[in-house]
Write a protein that holds these residues in place. Sequence first.
Motif, PDB file in Angstrom:
ATOM      1  N   LEU A  54      -4.274   5.361   1.509  1.00 19.78           N
ATOM      2  CA  LEU A  54      -5.482   6.132   1.396  1.00 19.78           C
ATOM      3  C   LEU A  54      -5.198   7.588   2.231  1.00 19.78           C
ATOM      4  O   LEU A  54      -5.868   8.519   2.076  1.00 19.78           O
ATOM      5  CB  LEU A  54      -6.588   5.510   2.484  1.00 19.78           C
ATOM      6  CG  LEU A  54      -7.126   4.131   1.895  1.00 19.78           C
ATOM      7  CD1 LEU A  54      -7.965   3.430   2.931  1.00 19.78           C
ATOM      8  CD2 LEU A  54      -7.878   4.728   0.731  1.00 19.78           C
ATOM      9  N   ASN A  55      -4.022   7.757   2.745  1.00 20.27           N
ATOM     10  CA  ASN A  55      -3.580   8.910   3.533  1.00 20.27           C
ATOM     11  C   ASN A  55      -2.179   9.198   2.880  1.00 20.27           C
ATOM     12  O   ASN A  55      -1.131   9.053   3.834  1.00 20.27           O
ATOM     13  CB  ASN A  55      -3.604   8.714   4.975  1.00 20.27           C
ATOM     14  CG  ASN A  55      -5.042   8.386   5.529  1.00 20.27           C
ATOM     15  OD1 ASN A  55      -5.883   9.158   5.520  1.00 20.27           O
ATOM     16  ND2 ASN A  55      -5.344   7.015   5.734  1.00 20.27           N
ATOM     17  N   ASP A  75     -12.499   4.303   0.302  1.00 21.87           N
ATOM     18  CA  ASP A  75     -11.994   5.452  -0.259  1.00 21.87           C
ATOM     19  C   ASP A  75     -12.023   6.789   0.690  1.00 21.87           C
ATOM     20  O   ASP A  75     -12.593   6.695   1.709  1.00 21.87           O
ATOM     21  CB  ASP A  75     -13.063   5.944  -1.538  1.00 21.87           C
ATOM     22  CG  ASP A  75     -14.396   5.757  -0.902  1.00 21.87           C
ATOM     23  OD1 ASP A  75     -14.732   5.346   0.321  1.00 21.87           O
ATOM     24  OD2 ASP A  75     -15.334   5.969  -1.684  1.00 21.87           O
ATOM     25  N   GLY A  76     -11.319   7.617   0.273  1.00 22.91           N
ATOM     26  CA  GLY A  76     -11.231   8.813   1.113  1.00 22.91           C
ATOM     27  C   GLY A  76     -10.081   8.411   2.331  1.00 22.91           C
ATOM     28  O   GLY A  76      -9.572   7.530   2.426  1.00 22.91           O
ATOM     29  N   ARG A  77     -10.071   9.501   3.251  1.00 22.14           N
ATOM     30  CA  ARG A  77      -8.978   9.342   4.294  1.00 22.14           C
ATOM     31  C   ARG A  77     -10.047   8.478   5.533  1.00 22.14           C
ATOM     32  O   ARG A  77     -10.854   8.938   5.977  1.00 22.14           O
ATOM     33  CB  ARG A  77      -8.671  10.717   5.044  1.00 22.14           C
ATOM     34  CG  ARG A  77      -7.990  11.650   3.892  1.00 22.14           C
ATOM     35  CD  ARG A  77      -7.357  12.962   4.568  1.00 22.14           C
ATOM     36  NE  ARG A  77      -6.696  13.529   3.578  1.00 22.14           N
ATOM     37  CZ  ARG A  77      -5.373  13.276   3.517  1.00 22.14           C
ATOM     38  NH1 ARG A  77      -4.716  12.318   4.264  1.00 22.14           N
ATOM     39  NH2 ARG A  77      -4.593  13.848   2.677  1.00 22.14           N
ATOM     40  N   LEU A  78      -9.283   7.469   5.716  1.00 24.70           N
ATOM     41  CA  LEU A  78      -9.677   6.418   6.971  1.00 24.70           C
ATOM     42  C   LEU A  78      -8.591   6.301   7.825  1.00 24.70           C
ATOM     43  O   LEU A  78      -7.591   6.322   7.505  1.00 24.70           O
ATOM     44  CB  LEU A  78     -10.135   5.079   6.182  1.00 24.70           C
ATOM     45  CG  LEU A  78     -11.144   5.144   4.984  1.00 24.70           C
ATOM     46  CD1 LEU A  78     -11.457   3.906   4.745  1.00 24.70           C
ATOM     47  CD2 LEU A  78     -12.569   5.631   5.896  1.00 24.70           C
ATOM     48  N   SER A 117      -8.959  11.298  -4.273  1.00 24.58           N
ATOM     49  CA  SER A 117      -8.838  10.365  -3.282  1.00 24.58           C
ATOM     50  C   SER A 117      -8.704   8.828  -3.763  1.00 24.58           C
ATOM     51  O   SER A 117      -9.019   8.802  -4.779  1.00 24.58           O
ATOM     52  CB  SER A 117      -9.928  10.685  -2.357  1.00 24.58           C
ATOM     53  OG  SER A 117     -11.255  10.204  -2.990  1.00 24.58           O
ATOM     54  N   ALA A 118      -7.844   8.237  -3.039  1.00 29.46           N
ATOM     55  CA  ALA A 118      -7.464   7.034  -3.411  1.00 29.46           C
ATOM     56  C   ALA A 118      -8.835   6.171  -3.267  1.00 29.46           C
ATOM     57  O   ALA A 118      -9.472   6.313  -2.365  1.00 29.46           O
ATOM     58  CB  ALA A 118      -6.578   6.167  -2.447  1.00 29.46           C
ATOM     59  N   ARG A 119      -9.054   5.041  -3.972  1.00 33.99           N
ATOM     60  CA  ARG A 119     -10.221   4.205  -4.020  1.00 33.99           C
ATOM     61  C   ARG A 119      -9.528   2.759  -4.034  1.00 33.99           C
ATOM     62  O   ARG A 119      -9.033   2.364  -5.034  1.00 33.99           O
ATOM     63  CB  ARG A 119     -11.107   4.317  -4.935  1.00 33.99           C
ATOM     64  CG  ARG A 119     -12.481   3.508  -5.109  1.00 33.99           C
ATOM     65  CD  ARG A 119     -13.399   3.834  -6.187  1.00 33.99           C
ATOM     66  NE  ARG A 119     -14.334   2.985  -6.303  1.00 33.99           N
ATOM     67  CZ  ARG A 119     -15.751   3.032  -5.910  1.00 33.99           C
ATOM     68  NH1 ARG A 119     -15.882   4.157  -4.946  1.00 33.99           N
ATOM     69  NH2 ARG A 119     -16.521   2.211  -6.143  1.00 33.99           N
ATOM     70  N   ILE A 120      -9.702   1.761  -3.054  1.00 34.77           N
ATOM     71  CA  ILE A 120      -9.385   0.564  -2.892  1.00 34.77           C
ATOM     72  C   ILE A 120     -10.728  -0.267  -2.959  1.00 34.77           C
ATOM     73  O   ILE A 120     -11.512  -0.095  -2.111  1.00 34.77           O
ATOM     74  CB  ILE A 120      -8.337   0.308  -1.680  1.00 34.77           C
ATOM     75  CG1 ILE A 120      -7.192   1.260  -1.789  1.00 34.77           C
ATOM     76  CG2 ILE A 120      -8.073  -1.092  -1.692  1.00 34.77           C
ATOM     77  CD1 ILE A 120      -6.514   1.159  -0.713  1.00 34.77           C
ATOM     78  N   ILE A 163      -7.532  -7.818  -1.914  1.00 33.11           N
ATOM     79  CA  ILE A 163      -7.687  -6.425  -2.108  1.00 33.11           C
ATOM     80  C   ILE A 163      -6.954  -5.873  -3.409  1.00 33.11           C
ATOM     81  O   ILE A 163      -5.799  -6.388  -3.581  1.00 33.11           O
ATOM     82  CB  ILE A 163      -7.163  -5.648  -0.608  1.00 33.11           C
ATOM     83  CG1 ILE A 163      -8.032  -6.145   0.510  1.00 33.11           C
ATOM     84  CG2 ILE A 163      -6.926  -4.383  -0.954  1.00 33.11           C
ATOM     85  CD1 ILE A 163      -9.307  -5.387   0.714  1.00 33.11           C
ATOM     86  N   ALA A 164      -7.511  -5.084  -3.968  1.00 35.20           N
ATOM     87  CA  ALA A 164      -6.766  -4.411  -5.246  1.00 35.20           C
ATOM     88  C   ALA A 164      -6.688  -2.982  -4.733  1.00 35.20           C
ATOM     89  O   ALA A 164      -7.488  -2.237  -4.565  1.00 35.20           O
ATOM     90  CB  ALA A 164      -7.868  -4.427  -6.309  1.00 35.20           C
ATOM     91  N   THR A 165      -5.167  -2.680  -4.944  1.00 37.85           N
ATOM     92  CA  THR A 165      -4.630  -1.472  -4.547  1.00 37.85           C
ATOM     93  C   THR A 165      -4.029  -0.798  -6.002  1.00 37.85           C
ATOM     94  O   THR A 165      -4.038  -1.584  -6.880  1.00 37.85           O
ATOM     95  CB  THR A 165      -3.831  -1.100  -3.543  1.00 37.85           C
ATOM     96  OG1 THR A 165      -2.458  -1.935  -3.891  1.00 37.85           O
ATOM     97  CG2 THR A 165      -4.187  -1.968  -2.342  1.00 37.85           C
ATOM     98  N   LEU A 166      -3.627   0.231  -6.301  1.00 37.41           N
ATOM     99  CA  LEU A 166      -2.501   0.799  -7.032  1.00 37.41           C
ATOM    100  C   LEU A 166      -1.307  -0.037  -7.150  1.00 37.41           C
ATOM    101  O   LEU A 166      -1.015  -0.190  -8.502  1.00 37.41           O
ATOM    102  CB  LEU A 166      -2.197   2.340  -6.711  1.00 37.41           C
ATOM    103  CG  LEU A 166      -3.090   3.202  -6.873  1.00 37.41           C
ATOM    104  CD1 LEU A 166      -2.839   4.704  -6.167  1.00 37.41           C
ATOM    105  CD2 LEU A 166      -4.033   3.443  -8.273  1.00 37.41           C
ATOM    106  N   GLY A 167      -1.102  -0.658  -6.275  1.00 37.09           N
ATOM    107  CA  GLY A 167       0.326  -1.471  -6.472  1.00 37.09           C
ATOM    108  C   GLY A 167      -0.106  -3.068  -6.957  1.00 37.09           C
ATOM    109  O   GLY A 167       0.906  -3.668  -7.238  1.00 37.09           O
ATOM    110  N   GLY A 168      -1.098  -3.213  -7.039  1.00 38.36           N
ATOM    111  CA  GLY A 168      -1.543  -4.718  -7.312  1.00 38.36           C
ATOM    112  C   GLY A 168      -2.533  -5.336  -6.601  1.00 38.36           C
ATOM    113  O   GLY A 168      -3.403  -4.502  -5.549  1.00 38.36           O
TER     114      GLY A 168
END
Length: 95
Positions: A91-92, A22-25, A7-10, A62-67
Amino acid sequence: MTDEANSARITGKVQGRDIVLDGRLSEDEIRDRVWWWRAPRPASGDQEDHGHEYDSSRRDVIATLGGYYEVPGDPGTPEGGELLEMLYAELNPDG
């Protein structure tokens, strides 16, 4: 178990508070966590969140996979809506 491991974690720092998504929100859950001082009630039950006013002198990120993305003070702005949609999609990923 594999869903949790993949699962993604931001993460972010918003108004002096470290946040983790994190998880599905749902969009509402994301909005309440990112714009926590606007939430109708504190998620943790902390009473200190009541009365918090937005401090525009802080840089909220906010830090995501994209920056890294700056968090606007109001989720109702076009920028806030775009950030919310992007966070939800990350996240989804399956929709």
